[in-house]
Design a protein around this motif. Sequence first.
Motif: not given
Length: 455
Positions: A431-436
């Motif tokens: 997970w990463s915020f950029y994947l979201d």
Amino acid sequence: MKYTRIGRYSKYIRPISILIDLLIIITLTHLLFHEASFNTGRYAGFLLLSWSIVAFIVDFYQVYRFTTQIEIFSKITKQLTVFALLAVAYFPFSGEDGFNKWLIIKFFVLCTLSVALAKFVLFYLLREYRLITGSNYRSTIIIGYSDEALQLKKLFETKVDYGYHFLGFFSDKKENEEIIGKYEDVQDYVLKKNVDEVYCSLSDLSNTKIKNLVDFMYENNRNLKFIPDTKDIFSKNLKMDYYELFPVLSLSKSALNEPEIQFTKRFFDVLFALLVIVFVLSWLVPIIGLLIKLESKGPIFFIQGRPGINQEEFLCYKFRSMVLNQSTEHETIKDDPRITKLGQFMRKTSIDEMPQFFNVLLGDMSIVGPRPQLWVHNNAYRDKIKKYFVRHSVKPGITGLAQISGYRGEINNERDMENRVKYDVFYIENWSFYLDLKIIFQTIIDIFKGDEKAF
């Protein structure tokens, strides 16, 4: 194809990329702010310094031949987000007058487009250059003949654009036509063939041989990389801790288990959900509700219990897309006679899922996460599919990585569920915020394009 070892110009690729970005910033600053009332030269200097510092912190220029497009997109997003904040912060802290928000917005739109274009163009040009000319390749060998070593060899051969030229295996334990020598032959071969990188299977060598190999590669300025015994363990996030000077590898949990990450993700979920509810659902619910009532009898919303985080049941909200029936636990199939005409449109565009933003606001769901399955699927597959329970370690999402990767709709067999679980687990572990943000962006595109598996 004739393979050429690392070209003498390779060392200039990163400086050229840096120079292009700095020229973009200087050019845009001159074009947009040349008539501004503040000191343009001083501001340009501040922008260049800020860009350089942020790039160093976020590893913006650490792009390699195996770097994925998603990673490049993530780096661009991080770099430009922090850079934008610093550029705006210049005015209140410097005491300069003449702040113009529209010029600043225009600057960053053009800067983002220009830097992103330059980054991807350079990335693709280098890849095509390797494919067409056979130049700028890295010659490699693998010590060991394990299953993992064979998989790596296959990767080198199938991902030609990565730019690796595989020369052969070295092994003391096995013999076949692919093995071109034993461990004792490695050092002479590396020097004779000018090998760039050596990959070593940990299961094939003793500690003494590994130590000698490390010393040799270090002394001769060559890259040495290790292939773990089993990717099932080492593919997860491992971190190095030190007990004084003693190194210990530990298996770290997903970032989604960290309290600060949970808080950040929850904050984003609430903010995003409120925006959608206020600006979209406030007028969409009455319109869709009226159309549902005009077409068939029954409630506007379809409410169904689904397994959520830690398998705790929650009530999942959707716009009703079917005629009233008793088969609420049966999965929808293609050309399902229960679906209304309006329901077909809503499912094709995923509008029927929109009420789930209320679930997000209530804390039952997240914007992005594993899609909540029916209880009947949960009970059927949880003991059959490896890592199935991992997907219940986080909140289910309105959209998810599996969904945008084509794994949605009807589940015909165990393989369909395995693919969904595979992508869900990958999302949780990486997970990463950029994947979201990428998943949300792709979901919006899919809504307008329509999805043939959405029925």
